[in-house]
Design an enzyme around this catalytic site. Sequence first.
Site, PDB file in Angstrom:
ATOM      1  N   HIS A  14       0.873  -1.202   0.000  1.00 36.27           N
ATOM      2  CA  HIS A  14       0.000   0.000   0.000  1.00 36.27           C
ATOM      3  C   HIS A  14       0.894   1.232   0.000  1.00 36.27           C
ATOM      4  CE1 HIS A  14      -3.736   2.292   1.497  1.00 36.27           C
ATOM      5  NE2 HIS A  14      -2.782   3.194   1.308  1.00 36.27           N
ATOM      6  N   HIS A  16       1.516   5.409  -1.653  1.00 32.47           N
ATOM      7  CA  HIS A  16       1.129   6.602  -2.415  1.00 32.47           C
ATOM      8  C   HIS A  16       2.368   7.197  -3.059  1.00 32.47           C
ATOM      9  CE1 HIS A  16      -2.935   6.749  -0.664  1.00 32.47           C
ATOM     10  NE2 HIS A  16      -2.336   6.231   0.401  1.00 32.47           N
ATOM     11  N   ASN A  42      -5.352   7.303  -5.794  1.00 33.79           N
ATOM     12  CA  ASN A  42      -6.072   8.538  -5.408  1.00 33.79           C
ATOM     13  C   ASN A  42      -5.354   9.796  -5.880  1.00 33.79           C
ATOM     14  OD1 ASN A  42      -4.028   8.118  -3.462  1.00 33.79           O
ATOM     15  ND2 ASN A  42      -5.169   9.204  -1.860  1.00 33.79           N
ATOM     16  N   LYS A 100      -9.382  -0.493  -5.677  1.00 36.56           N
ATOM     17  CA  LYS A 100      -9.392   0.182  -4.379  1.00 36.56           C
ATOM     18  C   LYS A 100     -10.748   0.789  -4.083  1.00 36.56           C
ATOM     19  CE  LYS A 100      -7.951   2.156  -0.653  1.00 36.56           C
ATOM     20  NZ  LYS A 100      -6.723   2.503   0.015  1.00 36.56           N
ATOM     21  N   HIS A 137     -10.325   0.931   2.021  1.00 33.21           N
ATOM     22  CA  HIS A 137     -10.091   1.942   3.062  1.00 33.21           C
ATOM     23  C   HIS A 137     -11.260   1.793   4.017  1.00 33.21           C
ATOM     24  CE1 HIS A 137      -8.509   5.806   4.699  1.00 33.21           C
ATOM     25  NE2 HIS A 137      -9.705   5.728   5.272  1.00 33.21           N
ATOM     26  N   HIS A 175      -4.292  -0.895   5.946  1.00 32.73           N
ATOM     27  CA  HIS A 175      -3.828  -0.070   7.080  1.00 32.73           C
ATOM     28  C   HIS A 175      -4.738  -0.195   8.302  1.00 32.73           C
ATOM     29  CE1 HIS A 175      -6.713   2.572   5.194  1.00 32.73           C
ATOM     30  NE2 HIS A 175      -5.882   3.038   4.300  1.00 32.73           N
ATOM     31  N   LEU A 224      -4.744   8.935   8.173  1.00 34.21           N
ATOM     32  CA  LEU A 224      -6.025   8.238   8.215  1.00 34.21           C
ATOM     33  C   LEU A 224      -5.832   6.800   7.754  1.00 34.21           C
ATOM     34  CD1 LEU A 224      -8.333  11.054   6.857  1.00 34.21           C
ATOM     35  CD2 LEU A 224      -8.344  10.070   9.165  1.00 34.21           C
ATOM     36  N   ASP A 252       1.530   2.546   3.539  1.00 40.45           N
ATOM     37  CA  ASP A 252       0.686   3.738   3.396  1.00 40.45           C
ATOM     38  C   ASP A 252       1.537   5.006   3.453  1.00 40.45           C
ATOM     39  OD1 ASP A 252      -1.585   5.212   2.972  1.00 40.45           O
ATOM     40  OD2 ASP A 252      -2.324   5.068   5.037  1.00 40.45           O
ATOM     41  N   HIS A 256       3.129  14.402   1.826  1.00 42.85           N
ATOM     42  CA  HIS A 256       2.536  15.733   1.693  1.00 42.85           C
ATOM     43  C   HIS A 256       3.638  16.723   2.042  1.00 42.85           C
ATOM     44  CE1 HIS A 256      -1.700  14.465   1.413  1.00 42.85           C
ATOM     45  NE2 HIS A 256      -1.417  13.547   2.320  1.00 42.85           N
TER      46      HIS A 256
END
Length: 350
Positions: A14, A16, A42, A100, A137, A175, A224, A252, A256
Amino acid sequence: MTDSLTITRPDDWHLHLRDGDMLRAVLPETARHFGRAIIMPNLVPPVVTGDQAAAYRDRILAALPQGMSFAPLMTLYLTEDTDPEDVAAAHASGLVTAVKLYPAGATTNSASGVTNFDKVRPVLEKMAEIGLPLCTHGEVTDPDIDIFDREAVFIDRVLDPIRRATPGLRVVMEHITTANAADYVRSQGTVDGGDLGATITTHHLIINRNAILVGGIKPHYYCLPVAKREEHRLALRAAATSGDKRFFLGTDSAPHTDANKLSACGCAGCFTATNTMALLAHVFEEDGALDHLEGFASKHGPAFYRLPENKATLTLVKSDAPVHIPQSIATPDGPVTVFDPGFPVHWTVA
Ligand code: NCD
Ligand code: ZN
């Protein structure tokens, strides 16, 4: 004392990676240690169709520095308009490894997610038929449900009904952050070759909710699903270090920029790609379970996804002195802070 450990090269189930400049900045942090990763869809706009997934895969491969080997395992973002035949074709061609499910509004860039679960029934049925896993999720978004209860309520109200209505659907609870989720996984099906697995992040093995809120608000620990009470962290530690094949690593890692984290309305996500393997060695050693690290990081995931294990290896070494971990990585969009475990780390990837 163990001071060196060689394991099968791990995978991240998992991850990003974002896109553009951020993708180029964060991809090497993962590719340095991990052979493959399940790539979250996403983006803005989300990766919904097979064509979009193929284009995103090509952008990831183009961003991979020369000499690094890494395979992105693509996912499709499930919407109420997703076409079951497009999903089946993307699976048949080998392009996508999972679909997902984001409940609409549950997390970063989830506005296109699912509100009415009846609308995605045909897709879920097709996935059960072809053996394509659904990554969930697992949080409800009902404003009446307390944010710390949203995972447990999702299991009762959404996940369990979907699984009962769709026999054979293969599901990864992603997660997981609660004892409730770990218990649900263990209560369903068999240890080997079952239809239900769960990923656990590095940070949820290390922090509980106090890390976010005690002694001043700590936005870099906000992700999250949000970290829960200590009893839940201990349940996750027990599940991850147990050797149970149903639990495997999904970092996860969610970059950012500091500007977007340190804000009056800060983004959710912990960036752990850089130091995950060192932190996991610390955690597993602390629990007397270094011999189970390879299963969690390198073997249980491929077994669930019915993929071969990586052929390469990764060696972790322990030094007497604490190792230096960069506080942040530079990106053209601004710095991204690396997850700080709050304790000295002595392990490093050789
Ligand atoms: C993720 C992100 O930033 O995309 N954030 C997070 O806190 N984990 C989204 C997600 O996986 O929920
Ligand atoms: Zn995520």
